[in-house]
Design a protein around this motif. Structure first.
Motif, PDB file in Angstrom:
ATOM      1  N   VAL A 241       0.839  -1.205   0.000  1.00  0.00           N
ATOM      2  CA  VAL A 241       0.000   0.000   0.000  1.00  0.00           C
ATOM      3  C   VAL A 241       0.871   1.250   0.000  1.00  0.00           C
ATOM      4  N   ARG A 242       1.931   1.249   0.790  1.00  0.00           N
ATOM      5  CA  ARG A 242       2.821   2.419   0.818  1.00  0.00           C
ATOM      6  C   ARG A 242       3.490   2.636  -0.539  1.00  0.00           C
ATOM      7  N   ASP A 243       3.850   1.530  -1.191  1.00  0.00           N
ATOM      8  CA  ASP A 243       4.491   1.649  -2.502  1.00  0.00           C
ATOM      9  C   ASP A 243       3.522   2.250  -3.519  1.00  0.00           C
ATOM     10  N   ILE A 244       2.281   1.809  -3.496  1.00  0.00           N
ATOM     11  CA  ILE A 244       1.280   2.359  -4.409  1.00  0.00           C
ATOM     12  C   ILE A 244       1.037   3.833  -4.105  1.00  0.00           C
ATOM     13  N   ALA A 245       0.967   4.173  -2.829  1.00  0.00           N
ATOM     14  CA  ALA A 245       0.785   5.579  -2.444  1.00  0.00           C
ATOM     15  C   ALA A 245       1.937   6.434  -2.964  1.00  0.00           C
ATOM     16  N   ASN A 246       3.128   5.899  -2.909  1.00  0.00           N
ATOM     17  CA  ASN A 246       4.292   6.607  -3.436  1.00  0.00           C
ATOM     18  C   ASN A 246       4.125   6.892  -4.927  1.00  0.00           C
ATOM     19  N   LEU A 247       3.587   5.909  -5.674  1.00  0.00           N
ATOM     20  CA  LEU A 247       3.369   6.102  -7.107  1.00  0.00           C
ATOM     21  C   LEU A 247       2.257   7.126  -7.366  1.00  0.00           C
ATOM     22  N   ILE A 248       1.237   7.129  -6.514  1.00  0.00           N
ATOM     23  CA  ILE A 248       0.120   8.052  -6.725  1.00  0.00           C
ATOM     24  C   ILE A 248       0.538   9.497  -6.461  1.00  0.00           C
ATOM     25  N   TRP A 249       1.239   9.716  -5.341  1.00  0.00           N
ATOM     26  CA  TRP A 249       1.514  11.091  -4.924  1.00  0.00           C
ATOM     27  C   TRP A 249       2.977  11.524  -5.067  1.00  0.00           C
ATOM     28  N   GLY A 250       3.824  10.616  -5.528  1.00  0.00           N
ATOM     29  CA  GLY A 250       5.192  11.002  -5.834  1.00  0.00           C
ATOM     30  C   GLY A 250       6.102  11.145  -4.638  1.00  0.00           C
ATOM     31  N   ARG A 251       5.739  10.593  -3.517  1.00  0.00           N
ATOM     32  CA  ARG A 251       6.603  10.594  -2.327  1.00  0.00           C
ATOM     33  C   ARG A 251       6.195   9.421  -1.435  1.00  0.00           C
ATOM     34  N   TYR A 252       7.170   8.943  -0.676  1.00  0.00           N
ATOM     35  CA  TYR A 252       6.926   7.717   0.080  1.00  0.00           C
ATOM     36  C   TYR A 252       6.321   8.055   1.446  1.00  0.00           C
ATOM     37  N   PRO A 253       5.192   7.406   1.818  1.00  0.00           N
ATOM     38  CA  PRO A 253       4.553   7.679   3.116  1.00  0.00           C
ATOM     39  C   PRO A 253       5.268   6.930   4.244  1.00  0.00           C
ATOM     40  N   THR A 254       5.149   7.463   5.401  1.00  0.00           N
ATOM     41  CA  THR A 254       5.755   6.836   6.586  1.00  0.00           C
ATOM     42  C   THR A 254       4.734   6.774   7.719  1.00  0.00           C
ATOM     43  N   PRO A 255       4.900   5.820   8.649  1.00  0.00           N
ATOM     44  CA  PRO A 255       4.023   5.809   9.831  1.00  0.00           C
ATOM     45  C   PRO A 255       4.268   7.073  10.672  1.00  0.00           C
ATOM     46  N   GLU A 256       3.210   7.575  11.292  1.00  0.00           N
ATOM     47  CA  GLU A 256       3.376   8.821  12.051  1.00  0.00           C
ATOM     48  C   GLU A 256       2.285   8.906  13.116  1.00  0.00           C
ATOM     49  N   ASN A 257       2.637   9.519  14.250  1.00  0.00           N
ATOM     50  CA  ASN A 257       1.663   9.777  15.318  1.00  0.00           C
ATOM     51  C   ASN A 257       1.032  11.138  15.042  1.00  0.00           C
ATOM     52  N   VAL A 258      -0.273  11.147  14.795  1.00  0.00           N
ATOM     53  CA  VAL A 258      -0.982  12.394  14.489  1.00  0.00           C
ATOM     54  C   VAL A 258      -2.125  12.554  15.488  1.00  0.00           C
ATOM     55  N   GLY A 259      -2.064  13.610  16.261  1.00  0.00           N
ATOM     56  CA  GLY A 259      -3.131  13.863  17.230  1.00  0.00           C
ATOM     57  C   GLY A 259      -3.220  12.784  18.292  1.00  0.00           C
ATOM     58  N   GLY A 260      -2.092  12.136  18.592  1.00  0.00           N
ATOM     59  CA  GLY A 260      -2.088  11.131  19.639  1.00  0.00           C
ATOM     60  C   GLY A 260      -2.447   9.728  19.174  1.00  0.00           C
ATOM     61  N   VAL A 261      -2.677   9.531  17.867  1.00  0.00           N
ATOM     62  CA  VAL A 261      -2.969   8.187  17.354  1.00  0.00           C
ATOM     63  C   VAL A 261      -1.929   7.810  16.298  1.00  0.00           C
ATOM     64  N   ALA A 262      -1.624   6.518  16.217  1.00  0.00           N
ATOM     65  CA  ALA A 262      -0.626   6.031  15.247  1.00  0.00           C
ATOM     66  C   ALA A 262      -1.315   5.735  13.929  1.00  0.00           C
ATOM     67  N   ILE A 263      -0.922   6.482  12.903  1.00  0.00           N
ATOM     68  CA  ILE A 263      -1.464   6.281  11.555  1.00  0.00           C
ATOM     69  C   ILE A 263      -0.430   5.498  10.728  1.00  0.00           C
ATOM     70  N   ASP A 264      -0.894   4.483   9.965  1.00  0.00           N
ATOM     71  CA  ASP A 264       0.018   3.577   9.252  1.00  0.00           C
ATOM     72  C   ASP A 264       0.849   4.278   8.186  1.00  0.00           C
ATOM     73  N   ALA A 265       0.253   5.238   7.467  1.00  0.00           N
ATOM     74  CA  ALA A 265       0.971   5.900   6.371  1.00  0.00           C
ATOM     75  C   ALA A 265       0.505   7.342   6.267  1.00  0.00           C
ATOM     76  N   VAL A 266       1.463   8.274   6.286  1.00  0.00           N
ATOM     77  CA  VAL A 266       1.144   9.700   6.241  1.00  0.00           C
ATOM     78  C   VAL A 266       2.030  10.369   5.201  1.00  0.00           C
ATOM     79  N   LEU A 267       1.400  11.217   4.361  1.00  0.00           N
ATOM     80  CA  LEU A 267       2.152  12.043   3.414  1.00  0.00           C
ATOM     81  C   LEU A 267       1.747  13.499   3.626  1.00  0.00           C
ATOM     82  N   HIS A 268       2.723  14.395   3.723  1.00  0.00           N
ATOM     83  CA  HIS A 268       2.436  15.816   3.809  1.00  0.00           C
ATOM     84  C   HIS A 268       2.755  16.417   2.441  1.00  0.00           C
ATOM     85  N   LEU A 269       1.684  16.642   1.631  1.00  0.00           N
ATOM     86  CA  LEU A 269       1.879  17.101   0.258  1.00  0.00           C
ATOM     87  C   LEU A 269       2.304  18.561   0.203  1.00  0.00           C
ATOM     88  N   ASP A 270       1.775  19.367   1.121  1.00  0.00           N
ATOM     89  CA  ASP A 270       2.203  20.756   1.259  1.00  0.00           C
ATOM     90  C   ASP A 270       1.757  21.219   2.647  1.00  0.00           C
TER      91      ASP A 270
END
Length: 743
Positions: free
Chosen positions: A12-41
């Motif tokens: 899923v992360r590899d496909i996301a990388n192809l869709i948005w042009g950058r590789y997502p990483t796991p990240e804690n957002v708002g106190g919860v662990a999200i499997d894949a996060v991309l900050h496009l801008d």
């Protein structure tokens, strides 16, 4: 290239990388662990929860986590696009509803991958369109008849390969070139490979795109090929994502018809021809060189005079490429399956051409016509005559105003018209059809005749987008041209002016020469006279046809009367069948030329080019009166070449037996497989004599197998057998000399 992932999350992360042009990483957002996060801008982020569990409760948990993360980002004035991706083929409406209220998309992995490239839409559009020449020759629509699985020959290995195996090689990133003559099933192979790969595209993340190159004239860049192909299918909206998928290496290219991008007009300058071909293929070369995945590209076998030029023009590295070849004919088993699938119950005669398009034409005949045709037990030329007569009579039945002889005459004249066409089989325009009709009938076609011209037997449409026609098989076309030359040879010189002033580019092949040679009206003298007239005219190809036909006759020695032909063009010529004298060929070209040690007098070939020489293994094996440059030398590497050399029946049986036992894959051969086809070569018992001589010489052993006798080669004699096959007609091997005396 087929991808593999250690975990579902990685995929899923590899496909996301192809869709948005950058590789997502796991990240804690708002106190919860999200499997894949991309900050496009600074104002936009993508949140993805990934799960292999398929229960509604787990989806609701993931949605809750995403809502929490979304709210935390929104507090910082960042908008979040959120996805919950599930490892499943489908998601329930309840799952989708769980995310809908919070604008969270709950998707399967396949639906998620469509954000990258909507292959499912492409697959439907592509399968609804024709694949190259795999069309119904009458309607021009795509051919939906059931596929008869066939095998393709792999160069350099002696192995055969099917479409599923071809597709698997493509998934591994292999570059494959498929070569074959018109009507030999190249487009069918591409269609079946596409279907195989398309059914597995989502799981493999490997998307086949199949492009008909005949629609790509004038394009210089690979991206232009992709865009035009999608536009032709009405899928313009996929252009951007298809280019991204191609650039990302998730597209396998299936390219059909590299030979349909350049003119086949003859030119005596090989360098100029190479430049023309290379220029026509610029876009193809660009897309192949930019591809990061597998590529299958198909075209006519003799379009390029050498493999080196083919690799250069297509942009393929020889070391990283596999060449496969379509077989010109069905095997007996494939032919039987073809007829069985269509409910045709016949005993297949030995003389029936196994060519797929001929079989398709026979399939379309009424049952009574097929029965009459299969009752004809005669030579190949007699069958051809009968076959054509049946087709013309059948068409004349449609309307009492139609005359079989007129139909036959129009077809022969169309055969002459194709002599000047860029492709061997056409195209034939509506004006060409009208001109042929006027030449034969003496008046312009009326309404009924126009209908007849639109559906002449043996002509097929190029496609639904054009009214142009083409001959559906060179077997029929070659014979029509031969019949036309026979009439030309009987015509007065005054009436020949138009023919002699026209420069033909497409010559007679071996069947056409055989048919013309069997015409009792065309004596040696008439054909020699025609060759002399044409040799000093603009029509050098007509002179070439007459010369090659004279050589194909097994008759008395022939004196050409100091005939000198310069710049002739021969498709096939055989110097092994007849003693000849007083012939000079200068700066000629030969697609296939056959030699043996037959004596000649005042015969010379000089400053000439050949695509293939049969009967010699190198330039050193050429007769002393020959000076030419050849791309390929061939002795007897397959049954077809053995047959073309013109050996005596016993010699042909010996050469074929040696090849099957010593040089084909496997430890031995069953008797039925070893002697298949021998019955029509010579007298009963001749094959047994040949095989017994091999056994007596200690070259082959006969052993008892589970299903009958097996013939095993004695491997210590492999070198001797290799030399015998290389020399053939020039061999002094005692076995060869002994077999040559058998009757």
């Amino acid at each position: 290239m087929k991808k593999s992932w250690a975990t579902f999350e990685d995929k899923v992360r590899d496909i996301a990388n192809l869709i948005w042009g950058r590789y997502p990483t796991p990240e804690n957002v708002g106190g919860v662990a999200i499997d894949a996060v991309l900050h496009l801008d600074p104002q936009l982020s993508v949140l993805i929860e990934i799960t292999e569990e398929r229960q509604l409760g787990k989806v609701r948990e993931d949605v809750t986590k995403l809502v929490t993360a979304q709210n935390a980002l929104y507090a910082k004035r960042v908008i979040a696009r959120s996805y919950c991706v599930i490892d499943a083929e489908t998601v329930t409406e309840s799952m989708k509803e769980a995310g809908r209220a919070a604008n969270i998309k709950v998707l399967t992995i396949f639906e998620f991958s469509k954000l990258f490239f909507d292959f499912s839409s492409y697959k439907v559009g592509r399968l609804n369109a024709p694949f190259g020449s795999a069309i119904n020759p009458i309607t021009g629509e795509k051919d939906d008849t059931e596929y008869v699985p066939v095998r393709y020959r792999v160069d350099g290995s002696g192995a055969d390969i099917g479409t599923a195996e071809i597709a698997e090689l493509l998934k591994k990133g292999q570059h494959i070139i498929l070569l074959g003559e018109y009507g030999s099933g190249k487009s069918r192979c591409i269609r079946e490979a596409f279907r195989y790969m398309a059914d597995r595209a989502d799981a493999d993340f490997n998307h086949p795109i199949s492009i008909d190159l005949r629609e790509m004239w004038g394009l210089k860049r690979g991206v232009e090929l992709l865009n035009r192909h999608l536009a032709d299918l009405g899928l313009d909206k996929l252009s951007g994502s298809a280019v991204r998928a191609f650039n990302a290496g998730s597209v396998t290219l299936l390219l059909d018809g590299f030979d349909e991008l350049g003119s086949q007009a003859w030119n005596n300058d090989p360098a100029r021809l190479r430049a023309i071909r290379a220029q026509a293929l610029q876009g193809v070369k660009d897309i192949i060189q930019r591809s990061q995945s597998g590529v299958l590209i198909a075209g006519r076998e003799h379009y390029f005079p050498s493999n080196d030029e083919m690799f250069q023009a297509l942009g393929v590295r020889q070391s990283a490429c596999t060449i496969i070849r379509s077989k010109k004919e069905f095997t007996d088993e494939e032919l039987q399956e073809f007829f069985d699938q269509r409910g045709i119950d016949v005993e297949i005669p030995s003389w029936l051409p196994r060519r797929p398009l001929i079989c398709q034409t026979i399939n379309e005949l009424p049952e009574e016509d097929r029965e009459k045709m299969f009752d004809v037990s005669a030579s190949e030329t007699a069958f051809w005559d009968h076959f054509m007569r049946v087709l013309c009579v059948r068409d004349a039945r449609i309307n009492v105003a139609f005359d079989p002889d007129a139909i036959y005459g129009v077809l022969k004249r169309l055969g002459r018209i194709t002599r000047t066409k860029p492709s061997n089989v056409g195209p034939i325009t509506l004006s060409d059809l009208q001109r042929a009709f006027e030449d034969i009938v003496g008046q312009a076609p009326g309404e009924e005749a126009s209908v007849m011209l639109q559906r002449l037997p043996s002509l097929g449409r190029l496609g639904t987008e054009t009214d142009d026609r083409q001959f559906t098989d060179t077997y029929i076309l070659d014979g029509l041209r031969a019949k036309d030359v026979g009439e030309i040879a009987l015509t007065s010189l005054e009436l020949l002016k138009d023919v002699l002033s026209t420069s033909w580019t497409n010559g007679l092949d071996s069947l056409g020469q055989m048919i013309l040679a069997s015409d009792a009206r065309c004596s040696d003298k008439k054909l020699i006279d025609l060759a002399h007239q044409a040799a000093v005219s603009n029509n050098k190809t007509l002179a070439s046809d007459a010369i090659a036909t004279l050589l194909s006759r097994k008759a008395d020695p022939l004196d050409f009367g100091k005939l000198n032909l310069s710049a002739g063009h021969f498709i096939f010529i055989d110097f092994s069948r007849r003693d000849i004298m007083n012939l000079t060929l200068t700066e000629c070209t030969f697609a296939n030329i056959i030699f043996d040690n037959r004596p000649t007098k005042n015969v010379m070939i000089s400053s000439s080019l050949a695509e293939k020489v049969t009967g010699a293994t190198s330039v050193k094996g050429l007769p002393p009166w020959v000076s030419l440059t050849a791309d390929k030398y061939e002795s007897a590497d397959n049954t077809a070449s053995i047959r073309r050399i013109g050996l005596k029946p016993a010699q042909q049986m010996l050469a074929t037996t040696i090849r099957k036992t010593f040089f084909q894959k496997g430890a031995g051969r069953k008797e039925e497989a070893l002697t298949r086809g021998f019955a029509r070569l010579g007298a009963p018992g001749l094959a047994t004599k040949v095989i017994n001589m091999l056994i007596a010489e200690g070259l082959v052993e006969k052993v008892k197998g589970q299903e009958g006798a097996l013939y095993i080669p004695v491997r210590k004699h492999t070198g001797r057998m290799k030399q015998l096959l290389a020399e053939l007609t020039t061999s002094n091997d005692p076995l060869w000399l002994a077999v040559s005396d058998l009757k």
